[in-house]
Enzyme design. Structure first.
Site, PDB file in Angstrom:
ATOM      1  N   HIS A 129      10.783  54.076  77.530  1.00  0.00           N
ATOM      2  CA  HIS A 129      10.959  53.075  78.579  1.00  0.00           C
ATOM      3  C   HIS A 129       9.909  51.983  78.332  1.00  0.00           C
ATOM      4  CE1 HIS A 129      10.597  51.512  82.743  1.00  0.00           C
ATOM      5  NE2 HIS A 129      11.785  52.035  82.973  1.00  0.00           N
TER       6      HIS A 129
ATOM      7  N   ASP B 294       5.223  60.838  79.629  1.00  0.00           N
ATOM      8  CA  ASP B 294       5.900  60.069  80.678  1.00  0.00           C
ATOM      9  C   ASP B 294       6.893  61.025  81.342  1.00  0.00           C
ATOM     10  OD1 ASP B 294       7.682  58.621  82.187  1.00  0.00           O
ATOM     11  OD2 ASP B 294       8.183  57.169  80.628  1.00  0.00           O
TER      12      ASP B 294
ATOM     13  N   GLN C 213      11.286  60.918  84.371  1.00  0.00           N
ATOM     14  CA  GLN C 213      12.639  61.480  84.463  1.00  0.00           C
ATOM     15  C   GLN C 213      12.650  63.000  84.380  1.00  0.00           C
ATOM     16  OE1 GLN C 213      15.180  59.753  85.305  1.00  0.00           O
ATOM     17  NE2 GLN C 213      14.438  57.672  84.955  1.00  0.00           N
TER      18      GLN C 213
ATOM     19  N   LYS D 294      11.478  58.780  92.441  1.00  0.00           N
ATOM     20  CA  LYS D 294      12.597  59.406  91.726  1.00  0.00           C
ATOM     21  C   LYS D 294      12.736  60.884  92.099  1.00  0.00           C
ATOM     22  CE  LYS D 294      12.019  56.433  87.653  1.00  0.00           C
ATOM     23  NZ  LYS D 294      13.010  55.367  87.820  1.00  0.00           N
TER      24      LYS D 294
ATOM     25  N   CYS E 230      15.654  49.179  80.932  1.00  0.00           N
ATOM     26  CA  CYS E 230      14.240  49.009  80.551  1.00  0.00           C
ATOM     27  C   CYS E 230      13.923  49.715  79.242  1.00  0.00           C
ATOM     28  CB  CYS E 230      13.294  49.497  81.651  1.00  0.00           C
ATOM     29  SG  CYS E 230      13.472  48.592  83.174  1.00  0.00           S
TER      30      CYS E 230
END
Lengths: 147, 409
Positions: free
Chosen positions: B121, B198, B201, B224, B364
């Site tokens: 991302h 990261d 997600q 999220k 993104c």
């Protein structure tokens, strides 16, 4: 239960015709100036090349990637400014911007195919698609004037 | 897992959009919020809104207890050793920028390498580009396999003894692929590099154990995972955080302030300059309670099932191209696709008219889009409140989209 969104108001036949058979697509090898612009939020991009002689847009081509609205709007834009004086083209861009904001447009103006994009103003998420080519044209012609 | 019962706890899902029942398939962008989270935030504002860590009045103490209580919930949620390792931030972007601007900017020099992947991302690319520019370090990319996964051979070939930072997303927001973080961390550590993850997600969708992964930093966002926007987390190993300088200075983060010098509070507060995101943290705590009650393993299993079902159903739509691994078990709950001759924006507009919310655009991830040779794609992403009926409606919507556009052509 049917949707209360009228897609036909957005995807008018003339729009889809421009999308499928774009006018003035390509690059002017002998153009007087070029402008690149993109819509960073969605990935649409456009390149315009102009041939401006004595303050008149003799020719204009577009190249780019994007949705049906952005590409058909680009096609219509090139068609509508060819042969026009730079200031007339810029004036038309202002009219188009007003149309996208849902403002009243002078009824006497002959907008030709562009009128078909009127429905986009009812789809706020898609207005930026329609205005990309016009913003690029405005920037390109203004920069060209300064050169 | 009773999906109907779960759905009923998300008030927003019970509405019509454009005259059709809402089908929300954009949870990778942001998840919806259960009533428990909405009420926790409301309760804070109605009953004990106060600033934290200052003053002695009762409301202030309640607010501080709730804010710090949320930190402990986060610690448990990712199995960190100590609350000193849990920093509240504005979200994944801020968390990754903190690691880049504080740790990397201070520790990297010319000749060093930062390693990321082609699927990252923008928030896990640009901070490293900036560090590379400032320090003279080189930014390197691990390539992708045909199906959008990473091979450990490529990881080994890219990471060298010059590599100081490896930063990889655990789950791709476009491909849905799940990356082997534990194995990549091992390779990074063998070369003396730190491992940054990261988790934007992954944290909402699967159990994360930072000690088991042995990652040095983990970044994720509250919004999220059923929490409000504006709250996120940076986990960092204590010995690394201790040696890092804050990047924001002001109230809340100081120990002593003199005319020309100041000293910082201890961890984690030295990284939390200014009045913190109190309501957001309390909302995140409530979201963690909510997710724990259902069970992260149950959520992950449900989403794998939905992904497999979606892959199967969507494959039957004529002219569809699906990106990422074609095995439901190997991917998270999202499906990115394109329809031949219909631009994803147009797909999203037609679906929207049917009450179906999907994402269309570059997600993104422009370098990944170039790798896919697409300027944009459409994405349907799932969460614990989605069911097979949602996917059936998506398929019907896509068939309608095809018909609509073949009609106008």
């Amino acid at each position: 239960m049917s949707s209360n969104i009228d897609l036909d108001a957005l995807y008018r036949r003339v729009i889809m015709d421009h999308y499928k058979k774009p006018r003035n697509r390509g690059i002017l090898e002998d153009g007087s100036h070029t402008i690149n612009m993109n819509n960073p939020t969605c990935g649409d991009r456009i390149q315009l090349t102009f041939k401006v002689i004595d303050g008149v847009v003799e020719d204009c081509r577009f190249e780019g990637e994007g949705c049906s609205i952005s590409m058909s709007s680009a096609s219509m834009m090139t068609q509508s400014i060819k042969g026009k004086k730079v200031e007339e083209a810029l004036k038309l861009s202002k009219v188009f911007s007003d149309m996208m904001q849902g403002k009243e447009i002078d009824e006497d103006l002959d907008l030709g195919d562009i009128e078909a994009l009127h429905g986009v103003s009812k789809f706020p998420a898609r207005i930026k698609c329609a205005t990309l080519a016009w913003k690029a044209m405005e920037k390109g012609l203004n920069e060209g004037e300064q050169e | 897992m009773n999906i109907q019962d779960i759905r009923s706890q998300f008030p927003i899902l019970d509405q019509e959009v454009n005259g059709k029942p809402l089908v929300y398939l954009d949870s990778s962008a942001t998840s919806q919020k259960p009533i428990q989270v909405i009420e926790a935030v409301e309760k804070y504002y109605r009953e004990y809104n106060s600033n934290v860590h200052r003053g002695v009045h009762t409301l202030g103490t309640r607010a501080t207890d709730a804010y710090e209580g949320a930190r402990e919930k986060v610690r448990k949620f990712i199995n960190a050793k100590s609350i000193q390792e849990i920093i509240f931030t504005r979200g994944t972007t801020t968390s990754l920028n903190t690691v880049a601007a504080s740790y990397a900017a201070a520790n990297l020099k010319q000749g060093d390498e930062i390693v990321i992947t082609y699927m990252e991302h923008h928030s896990n690319i640009i901070p490293w580009q900036q560090v590379a520019k400032r320090t003279g370090a080189e930014l390197k990319y691990i390539p992708l396999q045909e199906d959008g996964t990473i091979s450990l051979e490529d990881v080994r070939a890219t990471i060298t003894d010059q590599t100081k930072v490896v930063s990889v997303m655990q789950v791709s927001n476009v491909l849905g692929s799940i990356n082997p973080i534990k194995e990549i961390a091992k390779i990074a550590h063998d070369h003396g590099a730190i491992m940054v993850v990261d988790g934007a997600q992954s944290a909402p969708h699967m159990k994360i154990d930072v000690q088991d992964l042995d990652c040095d930093f983990l970044a994720f966002s509250g919004h999220k995972m059923c929490a409000p926007t504006g709250i996120g987390v940076l986990y960092g190993k204590k010995h690394l955080l201790e040696n890092m300088e804050p990047i924001e200075f002001g109230g809340e983060m100081i120990d002593f302030v003199h005319l020309h010098e100041s000293t910082w509070k201890e961890l984690p507060w030295k990284f939390e300059g200014g009045t913190p995101i109190i309501a957001g943290a309390i909302g995140l705590g409530a979201a963690i309670d909510f997710l724990n009650d259902i069970g992260l393993d149950n959520i992950a299993q449900h989403e794998h099932k939905l992904a497999a079902y979606a892959l199967d159903k969507l494959s039957s739509v004529e002219g569809i191209t699906i990106y990422g691994p074609h095995d439901g078990d190997k991917r998270a709950g999202l499906v990115t696709f394109n329809l031949t001759d219909v631009h994803p924006h147009d797909v999203a507009t037609v679906l929207d008219a049917e009450g179906i919310a999907v994402r269309a655009g570059h997600h993104c991830a422009q370098p990944l889009m170039r790798w896919l040779k697409q300027s944009a794609t459409a994405r349907a992403s799932f969460y614990l409140y989605n069911n097979e009926e949602d996917i059936d409606k998506l398929c019907e919507g896509l068939v309608k989209t095809k018909e609509y556009f073949s009609d106008v052509f």
